[in-house]
Design a protein around this motif. Structure first.
Motif, mmCIF file in Angstrom:
data_model
loop_
_atom_site.group_PDB
_atom_site.id
_atom_site.type_symbol
_atom_site.label_atom_id
_atom_site.label_comp_id
_atom_site.label_asym_id
_atom_site.label_seq_id
_atom_site.Cartn_x
_atom_site.Cartn_y
_atom_site.Cartn_z
ATOM 1 N N MET A 14 0.582 12.171 3.303
ATOM 2 C CA MET A 14 1.525 12.944 4.680
ATOM 3 C C MET A 14 2.561 13.042 3.668
ATOM 4 N N ALA A 15 3.400 12.282 3.498
ATOM 5 C CA ALA A 15 5.084 11.786 2.423
ATOM 6 C C ALA A 15 4.258 12.837 0.422
ATOM 7 N N LEU A 16 3.257 12.229 -0.485
ATOM 8 C CA LEU A 16 2.582 12.979 -1.098
ATOM 9 C C LEU A 16 2.500 14.885 -0.650
ATOM 10 N N LEU A 17 1.815 15.258 0.205
ATOM 11 C CA LEU A 17 1.490 16.687 0.508
ATOM 12 C C LEU A 17 3.464 17.143 1.054
ATOM 13 N N ASN A 18 3.946 16.356 1.942
ATOM 14 C CA ASN A 18 5.742 17.454 1.846
ATOM 15 C C ASN A 18 5.901 16.875 0.120
ATOM 16 N N GLU A 22 7.893 20.596 -1.492
ATOM 17 C CA GLU A 22 9.197 20.903 -1.946
ATOM 18 C C GLU A 22 8.913 20.832 -3.173
ATOM 19 N N LYS A 23 8.108 20.177 -4.244
ATOM 20 C CA LYS A 23 8.595 20.560 -5.825
ATOM 21 C C LYS A 23 7.145 20.128 -6.707
ATOM 22 N N PRO A 24 7.125 20.459 -7.703
ATOM 23 C CA PRO A 24 5.952 20.565 -8.723
ATOM 24 C C PRO A 24 5.217 19.165 -8.219
ATOM 25 N N LEU A 25 4.461 19.187 -8.718
ATOM 26 C CA LEU A 25 3.171 17.579 -8.342
ATOM 27 C C LEU A 25 3.814 16.885 -9.868
ATOM 28 N N ALA A 26 4.400 17.442 -11.181
ATOM 29 C CA ALA A 26 4.079 16.491 -11.942
ATOM 30 C C ALA A 26 6.114 16.306 -12.171
ATOM 31 N N ASN A 27 6.530 16.291 -11.099
ATOM 32 C CA ASN A 27 7.845 15.558 -11.738
ATOM 33 C C ASN A 27 8.082 15.135 -9.957
ATOM 34 N N ILE A 28 6.889 14.441 -9.228
ATOM 35 C CA ILE A 28 6.897 14.074 -8.157
ATOM 36 C C ILE A 28 7.045 12.624 -8.418
ATOM 37 N N LEU A 29 7.937 11.513 -8.313
ATOM 38 C CA LEU A 29 7.824 10.084 -8.582
ATOM 39 C C LEU A 29 7.475 9.184 -7.273
ATOM 40 N N ASN A 30 6.276 8.140 -7.698
ATOM 41 C CA ASN A 30 6.342 7.363 -6.477
ATOM 42 C C ASN A 30 7.105 6.737 -5.624
ATOM 43 N N LYS A 31 8.846 6.709 -6.341
ATOM 44 C CA LYS A 31 9.670 6.884 -5.271
ATOM 45 C C LYS A 31 9.836 7.643 -4.186
ATOM 46 N N VAL A 39 7.738 3.617 3.825
ATOM 47 C CA VAL A 39 6.983 2.733 4.042
ATOM 48 C C VAL A 39 7.971 1.207 2.519
ATOM 49 N N SER A 40 7.843 0.266 2.675
ATOM 50 C CA SER A 40 8.705 -0.256 1.333
ATOM 51 C C SER A 40 7.443 -0.338 0.338
ATOM 52 N N THR A 41 8.156 0.001 -0.608
ATOM 53 C CA THR A 41 7.903 -0.185 -1.953
ATOM 54 C C THR A 41 6.267 -1.004 -1.787
ATOM 55 N N ARG A 42 6.264 -2.329 -1.491
ATOM 56 C CA ARG A 42 5.315 -3.474 -1.267
ATOM 57 C C ARG A 42 4.214 -2.525 -0.721
ATOM 58 N N THR A 43 4.556 -1.517 -0.010
ATOM 59 C CA THR A 43 3.597 -1.202 0.961
ATOM 60 C C THR A 43 2.668 0.185 0.228
ATOM 61 N N PHE A 44 3.444 0.289 0.286
ATOM 62 C CA PHE A 44 3.030 1.673 -1.467
ATOM 63 C C PHE A 44 1.888 1.183 -2.185
ATOM 64 N N TYR A 45 2.203 -0.350 -2.552
ATOM 65 C CA TYR A 45 1.822 -0.698 -3.983
ATOM 66 C C TYR A 45 0.768 -1.692 -3.843
ATOM 67 N N HIS A 46 0.441 -1.930 -2.230
ATOM 68 C CA HIS A 46 -0.459 -2.353 -1.080
ATOM 69 C C HIS A 46 -1.484 -1.392 -1.432
ATOM 70 N N TYR A 47 -1.660 -0.500 -0.982
ATOM 71 C CA TYR A 47 -2.248 0.892 -1.020
ATOM 72 C C TYR A 47 -3.427 1.028 -2.083
ATOM 73 N N TYR A 48 -2.064 1.940 -2.865
ATOM 74 C CA TYR A 48 -2.051 2.668 -3.987
ATOM 75 C C TYR A 48 -1.658 2.428 -5.421
ATOM 76 N N LEU A 49 -2.124 2.890 -6.541
ATOM 77 C CA LEU A 49 -1.216 2.155 -8.237
ATOM 78 C C LEU A 49 -0.301 3.253 -8.147
ATOM 79 N N ASP A 50 -0.740 4.268 -7.584
ATOM 80 C CA ASP A 50 0.147 6.065 -8.097
ATOM 81 C C ASP A 50 0.498 6.513 -7.547
ATOM 82 N N LYS A 51 0.634 7.612 -7.397
ATOM 83 C CA LYS A 51 0.496 8.876 -6.933
ATOM 84 C C LYS A 51 -0.635 9.784 -7.827
ATOM 85 N N ASP A 52 -0.809 9.500 -8.733
ATOM 86 C CA ASP A 52 -2.620 10.464 -8.549
ATOM 87 C C ASP A 52 -3.279 9.354 -7.865
#
Length: 161
Positions: A14-18, A22-31, A39-52
């Motif tokens: 949902m965070a990615l969709l939100n 607000e801005k183009p996908l190409a401009n969205i960073l993992n942070k 969620v914490s950075t560690r939690t994000f990377y526990h589930y996913y490698l990156d936004k893609d």
């Protein structure tokens, strides 16, 4: 997968969709996704490698849902044991279409975001590819339906067209 994992992954998706709102996908960073999902950075990377990877999971879930609905509709049609009349053929098509519309309604928000100018152009291509495959299957079903309700002469005349 336990409930907490599902909830956390949904927050990230949902965070990615939100972010895409607000801005183009190409401009969205993992942070950006991490901050929005709270969620914490560690939690994000526990589930996913990156936004893609998050994006692919969202899109694949939608596409899998479309495929599943089409498979269910197709099963309903192939289980018809009596000869199809024009009326029953139309009734079956309306029923199938309703299921597809109902599913699309459940993923309307996600689909709208992903297909927006900020979204993923590749998603439109993935939908198109799935649609072509499914359309071919429905064309086969239509032909089988016509074989049941048309005479051989009528079928030959249809083929000439």
């Amino acid at each position: 997968m336990d409930v907490r994992s599902v909830v956390t992954k949904n927050k990230i998706k949902m965070a990615l969709l939100n972010c895409i709102k607000e801005k183009p996908l190409a401009n969205i960073l993992n942070k950006d996704i991490i901050a929005k999902s709270e969620v914490s950075t560690r939690t994000f990377y526990h589930y996913y490698l990156d936004k893609d990877e998050v994006l692919n999971e969202i899109e694949n879930e939608i596409l899998a849902g479309l495929k599943k609905i089409n498979d269910q509709d197709y099963q309903n049609v192939t289980q018809v044991s009596s000869p199809l009349t024009n009326e029953t053929n139309v009734a079956l098509a309306q029923k199938e279409f309703k299921y597809l519309i109902d599913y699309c309604d459940t993923v309307k928000e996600e689909g709208t975001i992903l297909l927006s100018s900020n979204g993923d152009i590749n998603f439109a291509n993935k939908i198109r590819e799935l649609s072509v495959k499914e359309t071919k299957r429905y064309q086969v079903r239509e032909i089988l339906g016509l074989v049941q309700v048309k005479s051989p002469v009528q079928l030959l005349l249809l083929l000439k067209k």
